[in-house]
Design a protein around this motif. Structure first.
Motif, PDB file in Angstrom:
ATOM      1  N   LEU A  46      45.746  23.226  28.629  1.00 56.43           N
ATOM      2  CA  LEU A  46      45.187  24.878  28.886  1.00 56.43           C
ATOM      3  C   LEU A  46      46.551  25.102  29.792  1.00 56.43           C
ATOM      4  O   LEU A  46      46.856  24.659  30.949  1.00 56.43           O
ATOM      5  CB  LEU A  46      44.247  24.783  29.813  1.00 56.43           C
ATOM      6  CG  LEU A  46      44.169  26.423  30.376  1.00 56.43           C
ATOM      7  CD1 LEU A  46      43.792  27.377  29.524  1.00 56.43           C
ATOM      8  CD2 LEU A  46      42.634  26.478  31.260  1.00 56.43           C
ATOM      9  N   VAL A  68      49.683  28.335  30.533  1.00 53.31           N
ATOM     10  CA  VAL A  68      50.248  29.596  30.471  1.00 53.31           C
ATOM     11  C   VAL A  68      51.695  29.654  31.044  1.00 53.31           C
ATOM     12  O   VAL A  68      52.088  28.872  31.992  1.00 53.31           O
ATOM     13  CB  VAL A  68      49.578  30.486  31.468  1.00 53.31           C
ATOM     14  CG1 VAL A  68      50.065  32.032  31.736  1.00 53.31           C
ATOM     15  CG2 VAL A  68      47.931  30.528  30.939  1.00 53.31           C
ATOM     16  N   LYS A 107      48.787  34.125  36.717  1.00 49.74           N
ATOM     17  CA  LYS A 107      47.809  35.113  37.661  1.00 49.74           C
ATOM     18  C   LYS A 107      47.806  36.555  37.115  1.00 49.74           C
ATOM     19  O   LYS A 107      47.797  37.445  37.798  1.00 49.74           O
ATOM     20  CB  LYS A 107      48.522  34.975  38.895  1.00 49.74           C
ATOM     21  CG  LYS A 107      48.856  33.574  39.711  1.00 49.74           C
ATOM     22  CD  LYS A 107      47.329  33.338  40.334  1.00 49.74           C
ATOM     23  CE  LYS A 107      47.530  31.727  41.115  1.00 49.74           C
ATOM     24  NZ  LYS A 107      48.191  31.683  42.340  1.00 49.74           N
ATOM     25  N   GLN A 108      47.715  36.370  35.597  1.00 49.68           N
ATOM     26  CA  GLN A 108      47.560  37.815  35.061  1.00 49.68           C
ATOM     27  C   GLN A 108      46.135  37.786  34.221  1.00 49.68           C
ATOM     28  O   GLN A 108      45.846  38.728  33.302  1.00 49.68           O
ATOM     29  CB  GLN A 108      48.571  38.240  34.559  1.00 49.68           C
ATOM     30  CG  GLN A 108      50.022  38.463  35.257  1.00 49.68           C
ATOM     31  CD  GLN A 108      51.091  38.837  34.436  1.00 49.68           C
ATOM     32  OE1 GLN A 108      51.151  39.443  33.310  1.00 49.68           O
ATOM     33  NE2 GLN A 108      52.307  37.854  34.605  1.00 49.68           N
ATOM     34  N   GLY A 109      45.582  36.633  34.319  1.00 51.42           N
ATOM     35  CA  GLY A 109      44.289  36.849  33.740  1.00 51.42           C
ATOM     36  C   GLY A 109      44.197  35.994  32.212  1.00 51.42           C
ATOM     37  O   GLY A 109      43.290  35.709  31.675  1.00 51.42           O
ATOM     38  N   GLY A 150      45.140  32.763  31.764  1.00 47.97           N
ATOM     39  CA  GLY A 150      44.361  31.255  31.512  1.00 47.97           C
ATOM     40  C   GLY A 150      42.937  31.575  31.468  1.00 47.97           C
ATOM     41  O   GLY A 150      42.268  30.846  30.867  1.00 47.97           O
ATOM     42  N   LYS A 151      42.144  32.365  32.200  1.00 47.66           N
ATOM     43  CA  LYS A 151      40.768  32.635  31.918  1.00 47.66           C
ATOM     44  C   LYS A 151      40.534  33.160  30.763  1.00 47.66           C
ATOM     45  O   LYS A 151      39.497  32.491  30.059  1.00 47.66           O
ATOM     46  CB  LYS A 151      40.467  33.546  33.246  1.00 47.66           C
ATOM     47  CG  LYS A 151      38.881  33.455  33.265  1.00 47.66           C
ATOM     48  CD  LYS A 151      38.726  34.523  34.395  1.00 47.66           C
ATOM     49  CE  LYS A 151      36.911  34.695  34.562  1.00 47.66           C
ATOM     50  NZ  LYS A 151      36.676  35.589  35.648  1.00 47.66           N
ATOM     51  N   LYS A 210      36.587  29.800  39.438  1.00 47.71           N
ATOM     52  CA  LYS A 210      36.476  31.135  39.267  1.00 47.71           C
ATOM     53  C   LYS A 210      36.320  31.300  37.696  1.00 47.71           C
ATOM     54  O   LYS A 210      35.779  32.418  37.192  1.00 47.71           O
ATOM     55  CB  LYS A 210      37.835  31.867  39.423  1.00 47.71           C
ATOM     56  CG  LYS A 210      38.109  32.057  41.086  1.00 47.71           C
ATOM     57  CD  LYS A 210      39.297  32.841  41.426  1.00 47.71           C
ATOM     58  CE  LYS A 210      39.324  33.085  42.735  1.00 47.71           C
ATOM     59  NZ  LYS A 210      40.437  33.970  43.170  1.00 47.71           N
TER      60      LYS A 210
HETATM   61  C1  LIG Z   1      45.993  26.661  35.299  1.00 43.91           C
HETATM   62  C2  LIG Z   1      46.733  27.768  34.621  1.00 43.91           C
HETATM   63  C3  LIG Z   1      46.418  27.730  33.120  1.00 43.91           C
HETATM   64  C4  LIG Z   1      46.087  29.097  35.224  1.00 43.91           C
HETATM   65  O1  LIG Z   1      46.543  30.131  34.442  1.00 43.91           O
HETATM   66  P1  LIG Z   1      46.504  31.611  34.850  1.00 43.91           P
HETATM   67  O2  LIG Z   1      46.729  32.570  33.494  1.00 43.91           O
HETATM   68  O3  LIG Z   1      47.692  31.740  36.059  1.00 43.91           O
HETATM   69  O4  LIG Z   1      45.191  31.875  35.416  1.00 43.91           O
HETATM   70  P2  LIG Z   1      44.237  33.268  35.505  1.00 43.91           P
HETATM   71  O5  LIG Z   1      45.551  34.424  36.014  1.00 43.91           O
HETATM   72  O6  LIG Z   1      43.540  33.727  34.372  1.00 43.91           O
HETATM   73  O7  LIG Z   1      43.507  33.050  36.676  1.00 43.91           O
HETATM   74  C5  LIG Z   1      42.084  33.232  36.856  1.00 43.91           C
HETATM   75  C6  LIG Z   1      41.773  33.389  38.459  1.00 43.91           C
HETATM   76  O8  LIG Z   1      42.247  32.083  39.037  1.00 43.91           O
HETATM   77  C7  LIG Z   1      43.118  32.207  40.203  1.00 43.91           C
HETATM   78  N1  LIG Z   1      44.245  31.042  40.016  1.00 43.91           N
HETATM   79  C8  LIG Z   1      44.918  30.853  39.067  1.00 43.91           C
HETATM   80  N2  LIG Z   1      45.541  29.802  39.182  1.00 43.91           N
HETATM   81  C9  LIG Z   1      45.421  29.570  40.321  1.00 43.91           C
HETATM   82  C10 LIG Z   1      45.971  28.251  41.343  1.00 43.91           C
HETATM   83  N3  LIG Z   1      46.859  27.555  40.953  1.00 43.91           N
HETATM   84  N4  LIG Z   1      45.195  28.422  42.630  1.00 43.91           N
HETATM   85  C11 LIG Z   1      44.161  29.087  42.841  1.00 43.91           C
HETATM   86  N5  LIG Z   1      43.699  30.262  42.196  1.00 43.91           N
HETATM   87  C12 LIG Z   1      44.129  30.247  40.882  1.00 43.91           C
HETATM   88  C13 LIG Z   1      43.653  33.447  39.727  1.00 43.91           C
HETATM   89  O9  LIG Z   1      44.092  34.238  41.003  1.00 43.91           O
HETATM   90  C14 LIG Z   1      42.459  34.276  39.179  1.00 43.91           C
HETATM   91  O10 LIG Z   1      41.819  34.552  40.234  1.00 43.91           O
HETATM   92  P3  LIG Z   1      40.972  36.408  40.157  1.00 43.91           P
HETATM   93  O11 LIG Z   1      39.994  36.228  38.994  1.00 43.91           O
HETATM   94  O12 LIG Z   1      40.250  36.349  41.559  1.00 43.91           O
HETATM   95  O13 LIG Z   1      42.025  37.344  40.083  1.00 43.91           O
HETATM   96  C15 LIG Z   1      48.304  27.884  34.667  1.00 43.91           C
HETATM   97  O14 LIG Z   1      48.394  27.870  36.106  1.00 43.91           O
HETATM   98  C16 LIG Z   1      49.149  26.812  34.161  1.00 43.91           C
HETATM   99  O15 LIG Z   1      49.559  26.943  32.948  1.00 43.91           O
HETATM  100  N6  LIG Z   1      49.382  25.585  34.810  1.00 43.91           N
HETATM  101  C17 LIG Z   1      49.797  24.417  34.337  1.00 43.91           C
HETATM  102  C18 LIG Z   1      49.336  23.770  33.425  1.00 43.91           C
HETATM  103  C19 LIG Z   1      47.971  23.132  34.047  1.00 43.91           C
HETATM  104  O16 LIG Z   1      47.835  22.682  35.055  1.00 43.91           O
HETATM  105  N7  LIG Z   1      46.855  23.220  33.142  1.00 43.91           N
HETATM  106  C20 LIG Z   1      45.551  22.723  33.497  1.00 43.91           C
HETATM  107  C21 LIG Z   1      45.374  21.525  33.145  1.00 43.91           C
HETATM  108  S1  LIG Z   1      44.674  21.396  31.225  1.00 43.91           S
END
Ligand SMILES: CC(C)(COP(=O)(O)OP(=O)(O)OC[C@H]1O[C@@H](n2cnc3c(N)ncnc32)[C@H](O)[C@@H]1OP(=O)(O)O)[C@@H](O)C(=O)NCCC(=O)NCCS
Length: 136
Positions: free
Chosen positions: A71, A73, A79-81, A83-84, A116
């Motif tokens: 997973l 992004v 932080k634009q939704g 990942g969710k 979340k």
């Molecule tokens: C983890 C990851 C996929 C999140 O993607 P994203 O698009 O930034 O996540 P979203 O924007 O959909 O976040 C959903 C919610 O979680 C919160 N959130 C996202 N990343 C966060 C973090 N690192 N710490 C705390 N909160 C976080 C967002 O603020 C959002 O909150 P809200 O609904 O209150 O606005 C991205 O940070 C990533 O690619 N990380 C590197 C790869 C990784 O570690 N993957 C996971 C293991 S498989």
């Protein structure tokens, strides 16, 4: 933004996307990825914007449980939704395939994100047996 299933033709793009935005290991090489996709048809997703990969999620299903892998992004799309959204879509695919249970182990920094997205802490203690020969 468009979403579609990952295919093996995406391999070259995926490798650079994962290198840039997460990590790669031997399982991401062509052969293992091809075999993975053949065993897990129409589960793993890719998000594209302006013709470029901006998000991925692999959704293996072992016939009983579903799993979340890669997973990822793109750094400037976080932080634009997205990942969710990817997580919700892959969970829908895994549930449709028959997965009742989708366990994950997460690093502390991802705890809030997964909470979340509806994941709950369990009383089980995560353990694994890791082996990789991959040199970065
Ligand atoms: C983890 C990851 C996929 C999140 O993607 P994203 O698009 O930034 O996540 P979203 O924007 O959909 O976040 C959903 C919610 O979680 C919160 N959130 C996202 N990343 C966060 C973090 N690192 N710490 C705390 N909160 C976080 C967002 O603020 C959002 O909150 P809200 O609904 O209150 O606005 C991205 O940070 C990533 O690619 N990380 C590197 C790869 C990784 O570690 N993957 C996971 C293991 S498989």
């Amino acid at each position: 933004m468009t979403f579609r299933f990952v295919t093996i033709n995406d391999h070259t793009q995926l490798l650079s996307f994962w290198k840039e935005n997460y990590f790669v290991n031997e399982l991401d090489e062509l052969g293992p990825l091809k075999s993975f996709l053949e065993k897990n048809l129409d589960l793993s997703l890719l998000a594209e914007d302006k013709g470029e990969v901006v998000g991925t999620v692999l959704g293996p299903f072992d016939g009983r449980r579903g799993y979340i892998q890669k997973l990822v992004v793109r750094k400037d799309y976080r932080k634009q939704g997205l990942g969710k959204q990817l997580l919700e879509k892959v969970i829908k695919n895994l549930r449709s395939a028959g997965a009742l249970y989708i366990p994950i182990n997460v690093n502390a920094e991802l705890f809030t994100f997964y909470e979340k997205c509806g994941f709950k802490v369990t009383e089980q203690i995560p353990m694994n047996n890791t082996y990789s020969t991959y040199k970065k």
